[in-house]
Design a protein around this motif. Structure first.
Motif, short mmCIF file in Angstrom:
data_model
loop_
_atom_site.label_atom_id
_atom_site.label_comp_id
_atom_site.label_asym_id
_atom_site.label_seq_id
_atom_site.Cartn_x
_atom_site.Cartn_y
_atom_site.Cartn_z
N HIS A 251 -2.80 -7.29 6.02
CA HIS A 251 -3.80 -8.00 6.60
C HIS A 251 -5.19 -7.23 6.57
O HIS A 251 -6.11 -7.60 6.96
N GLY A 252 -5.04 -6.10 5.96
CA GLY A 252 -6.23 -5.11 5.47
C GLY A 252 -6.72 -4.59 6.98
O GLY A 252 -8.13 -4.32 6.94
N VAL A 253 -6.45 -4.52 8.07
CA VAL A 253 -7.11 -4.14 9.31
C VAL A 253 -6.74 -2.44 9.37
O VAL A 253 -6.02 -1.94 8.77
N SER A 254 -7.56 -2.00 10.25
CA SER A 254 -7.39 -0.65 10.62
C SER A 254 -6.51 -0.33 11.96
O SER A 254 -6.98 -1.20 12.83
N VAL A 255 -5.63 0.36 12.00
CA VAL A 255 -4.48 0.10 13.20
C VAL A 255 -4.69 1.60 13.94
O VAL A 255 -4.47 2.45 13.25
N VAL A 256 -4.80 1.52 15.16
CA VAL A 256 -4.19 2.66 16.16
C VAL A 256 -2.98 2.32 16.81
O VAL A 256 -3.03 1.36 17.69
N GLY A 257 -1.87 2.83 16.55
CA GLY A 257 -0.67 2.73 17.12
C GLY A 257 -0.39 3.93 18.18
O GLY A 257 -0.50 4.94 17.97
N ILE A 258 -0.15 3.47 19.45
CA ILE A 258 0.21 4.49 20.49
C ILE A 258 1.50 4.43 20.87
O ILE A 258 1.82 3.17 21.42
N THR A 259 1.97 5.50 21.33
CA THR A 259 3.54 5.43 21.98
C THR A 259 3.63 6.84 22.89
O THR A 259 2.72 7.87 22.81
N LEU A 260 4.56 6.70 23.79
CA LEU A 260 4.84 7.94 24.70
C LEU A 260 5.80 8.71 24.10
O LEU A 260 6.17 9.86 24.46
N SER A 261 6.57 8.31 22.97
CA SER A 261 7.68 8.92 22.65
C SER A 261 7.41 9.96 21.30
O SER A 261 6.88 9.49 20.16
N GLN A 262 7.63 10.98 21.32
CA GLN A 262 7.32 12.19 20.13
C GLN A 262 8.16 11.80 19.13
O GLN A 262 7.62 11.86 17.98
#
Length: 433
Positions: free
Chosen positions: A223-234
């Motif tokens: 879909h051509g979007v810019s994404v920031v993904g966040i997690t607490l798992s290293q």
């Protein structure tokens, strides 16, 4: 003693007041119970001691995780038959105390104590999380709880989840018996979320609880979007970053180890939160909703994909599944879907769509169990026998819970509606354009 199974069956039936629907094979090799029924294997006396010391779900779980108990035959049928005796009895301490006033019940308990032998109580398996009862949901405790569940090892999760590496309910166009596949169903789920969010080239997506990066990669690639993904798992973050790099998407996808409360680079055009809100906690849920709303631009959409429990008569009581809380998702809490919708609206969201996909999760969990059982030896080598048994029990029991409508899962689409009132939603929202 060559009749342990018969004695155990008789005493348990005397205690519960109902016939046992499963067959029992005891540590001495003896068997008793309905022929052809799933067999509850009681490998040692310690299993009986565990159930005596902690009657109900937690004692059963401790015996299962330690390898003291097992089910031979159809795992789902065995758990289903036992659920009426364990999970659905709903006995609290008061009703248990009342039951013990019955001379026959007291006699059964004495007989089980004699059969179990000393000592009491056995130590819980090392996989059990032990901590204060109150769930604080601070950033520190949430990080520790997430690490317990998700930092089991990426290789282990590859076995369970398969190539898609998506750890949430898939969206099945057809079950496997009719040609459906887990990978196809997970791809369809990611695409459904993308369409519900109205993703388009040039937009910004925040993926809260991004896991191993599957949603972020799909959204950026398709879909051509810019994404920031966040997690607490290293471990998740490291795995997701490698996948992003392998896909050539490092210019469009950023994976962070970050608490959702610390995200400060909004506004985003859309937010996906898939299988993450169960970790937030009832005391923090309004804060969670308010934080996500602030991170959205006016007109931005939130897709909140969340497991729900059924409402209780007394919602003021503290409702936690002992097995899940102690072995699977420490500090996790499920809320009724109505409560979730109310909290989102209290935070200022306009809820536009709620879709229940309960049956889809049962199909997904059964596939995960099959994956785990198919590589059981390797799974035990990677995660340990106790942890592998935890995952097998919780996924199989959860599949039954979804099938019997004890829990559900819902996708909620909510909007930060601008002051003009123009939501930007299509008149027929289920077309998802």
């Amino acid at each position: 003693m060559a009749d342990a199974a018969l004695r155990l069956k008789s005493l348990v039936e005397q205690l519960l007041g109902v016939p046992l629907p499963v067959r029992i094979r005891a540590w001495d090799g003896s068997q008793a119970g309905p022929p052809g029924a799933p067999t509850l294997v009681v490998r040692n006396r310690r299993a009986v001691r565990r159930l005596l010391w902690k009657p109900g779900e937690l004692g059963l779980a401790r015996a299962w995780v330690a390898g003291d108990l097992d089910i031979e035959g159809d795992l789902y049928a065995g758990l289903d038959l036992m659920s009426g005796l364990i999970w659905e009895r709903g006995e609290d301490a008061r009703s248990l105390a009342q039951a013990l006033r019955d001379p026959e019940v007291r006699a059964a308990v004495r007989g089980l104590v004699a059969l179990a032998g000393p000592p009491l109580p056995p130590a819980p398996p090392r996989e059990e999380v032990r901590r204060p009862r109150r769930h604080l949901h601070t950033k520190r405790t949430d990080k520790r709880a997430i690490s317990h569940h998700y930092d089991v090892g990426n290789d282990f999760y590859e076995i369970v989840l398969g190539p898609s590496m998506v750890y949430s309910c898939a969206y099945w166009q057809a079950p496997e018996s009719e040609g459906g596949t887990l990978e196809g169903a997970q791809r369809d789920k990611l695409e459904l979320i993308s369409r519900k969010l109205g993703l388009s080239p040039g937009g910004r997506l925040l993926d809260v609880g991004c896991g191993w990066g599957s949603m972020a990669i799909h959204a950026a690639r398709e879909h051509g979007v810019s994404v920031v993904g966040i997690t607490l798992s290293q471990e998740q973050a490291a795995y997701a970053r490698k996948r992003v790099a392998d896909e050539g998407l490092t210019d469009r996808v950023e994976i962070r180890v970050q608490d959702y409360r610390d995200v400060a680079d909004g506004p985003y055009d859309a937010i996906s939160s898939v299988g993450m809100a169960e970790h937030v906690g009832s005391e923090r849920y309004l804060e969670y909703a308010e934080v996500l709303r602030r991170l959205l631009k006016p007109g931005g959409r939130l897709l909140n994909h969340q497991i729900a429990r059924r409402p209780h008569r007394d919602e003021s009581a503290y409702n936690v599944d002992e097995f899940i809380d102690s072995y699977v998702f420490p500090d996790g809490e499920l809320a009724p879907v109505g409560t979730t919708v109310t909290q989102l609206e209290r935070a200022g969201f306009e809820v536009r769509d709620v879709e229940s996909i309960r049956e889809h999760y049962a199909l997904t969990l059964r596939r995960w169990v099959t994956n785990l059982e198919g590589e059981w030896t390797r799974a035990v080598r990677l995660a340990g026998a106790g942890r592998a048994r935890v995952w097998r029990l919780y996924m199989a029991a959860s599949a039954l819970a979804f099938e019997h409508n004890r829990i559900g899962v819902n996708q909620v689409v909510a909007i930060r509606t601008p002051e003009s009132g123009d939501s930007g939603m299509p008149l027929r929202s289920r077309t998802w354009n």
